[in-house]
Design an enzyme around this catalytic site. Structure first.
Site, PDB file in Angstrom:
ATOM      1  N   LYS A  18       0.850  -1.208   0.000  1.00  0.00           N
ATOM      2  CA  LYS A  18       0.000   0.000   0.000  1.00  0.00           C
ATOM      3  C   LYS A  18       0.878   1.249   0.000  1.00  0.00           C
ATOM      4  CE  LYS A  18       0.860   1.459   4.366  1.00  0.00           C
ATOM      5  NZ  LYS A  18       1.674   2.640   4.635  1.00  0.00           N
ATOM      6  N   ASP A 145      -2.284  -1.955  10.352  1.00  0.00           N
ATOM      7  CA  ASP A 145      -2.539  -1.839   8.903  1.00  0.00           C
ATOM      8  C   ASP A 145      -3.135  -3.110   8.292  1.00  0.00           C
ATOM      9  OD1 ASP A 145      -1.519   0.709   8.911  1.00  0.00           O
ATOM     10  OD2 ASP A 145       0.437   0.154   8.097  1.00  0.00           O
TER      11      ASP A 145
END
Ligand code: C5P
Length: 319
Positions: A18, A145
């Site tokens: 990401k 995350d």
């Protein structure tokens, strides 16, 4: 989706990295974590995990990267144990082979996305049928995350990063060039600690103030078009403290800013990887090809990537 003809003894789980399209530190929480307002985006730089059902009840890991621990401290092993304990079946076993492509300690959620892939893959391989929300909820115990990485795409993330609001955007055309100096890694806890020392005095303290910030993020247009045409910069608060103490980040941001057609340039997460956005993947690819030697001369690893509308993907063969 897994094809119906899937070999039931193994699965391939693809784990995407990401980047942060926004990272704002709002304050500090009573659990010591930072209260964040972020927009995260999956990209097509990915690790691959082969999950092979094991006849015994062992959970084992091997990888193509010697820097990675294969023991209990690895998030992959933590995720597998977490899932097995959650369903209360200690007889379940798996042998995991990790093909690591995402650089480590780079601010790209490489470890978190591997844990996400482990959870999604083992849920299927072990036939557990937990819902995505259940996996997300479980995963936040071992990393902030990981919930985002499970379904990925482009999402607004609050709290520690685990409170997700998926944006209704499924068409991505922007391309990006990502660079990282392979000689350094940034420790996420150190980045947050340094940020707190420097900016802690200006932290917001009340939830109503957090909510004002959250609403401001919610009301923004996060489509590719708005990002590319309206936005003046990408906000990454951690960049304010990591950049001055990391010459490799300074170098990366400078090189990316000088590339033709590059629009928005930023560090990802706690760094040190940095990226530049381009109007399309094709344009990013062309600029990448014309500047490969420039990246090499500067000692940077570089990738050209597109944005993904999803997180973990399962398959039943290596491609
Ligand atoms: O949750 P995760 O393991 O990714 O966090 C790593 C470290 O980063 C935490 O131990 C903490 O020091 C810092 N952190 C933070 N606030 C967050 C997320 C991470 O202070 N929201």
């Amino acid at each position: 989706m897994v094809p119906s003809t899937a070999n039931k003894d193994f699965l391939i789980a693809e784990a995407h990295a990401k980047i942060n399209l926004h990272l704002e530190v709002l304050g500090i929480r009573s659990d010591g974590f930072h209260e964040l307002a972020m927009v995260m985006q999956s990209i097509n730089l990915s690790d691959k995990l082969k999950l092979i059902k094991s006849a015994d009840n062992n959970i084992t890991l091997k990888s193509n990267n010697k820097e990675i621990s294969n023991g209990k401290d690895n998030l992959i092993i933590k995720a597998a144990n977490l899932l097995r304990n959650e369903v209360g079946n200690t007889q379940l076993g798996v042998d995991i082979e990790l093909q690591k492509n995402i650089p480590i300690g780079a601010g790209l959620a490489g470890g978190s996305t591997d844990a996400a892939a482990t959870l999604v893959g083992l849920n299927k391989l072990w036939g557990l049928n937990l819902k995505t929300e259940e996996l997300e909820n479980l995963s936040k115990e071992i990393g902030s995350d990981i919930p985002f990485c499970i379904s990925g795409g482009r999402q607004i993330c609050f709290g520690r990063g685990e409170v997700l609001e998926k944006l209704k955007i499924d068409h991505f055309q922007l391309g990006l060039i990502l660079v990282k100096d392979p000689s350094i890694q940034v420790s996420t806890p150190v980045a947050y600690k340094t940020y707190k020392e420097k900016y802690g005095d200006s932290y917001l303290e009340h939830d109503r103030d957090f909510e004002i910030k959250r609403n401001s993020l919610r009301s923004n247009d996060w489509s590719d078009r708005a990002l590319f045409t309206n936005r003046k910069e990408i906000q990454n608060d951690l960049q304010k403290c990591v950049r001055p103490m990391t010459p490799e980040v300074e170098k990366s941001l400078n090189i990316l800013s000088r590339l033709p057609y590059s629009r928005l340039v930023s560090m990802s997460g706690s760094g040190p990887s940095c990226f530049a956005l381009f109007q399309s993947y094709d344009q990013a690819k062309k600029v990448f090809n014309e500047n490969v030697n420039e990246f090499k001369r500067a000692g940077l690893s570089a990738w050209v990537c597109s944005m993904m509308s999803n997180g973990v993907q399962l398959r039943n063969e290596f491609t």
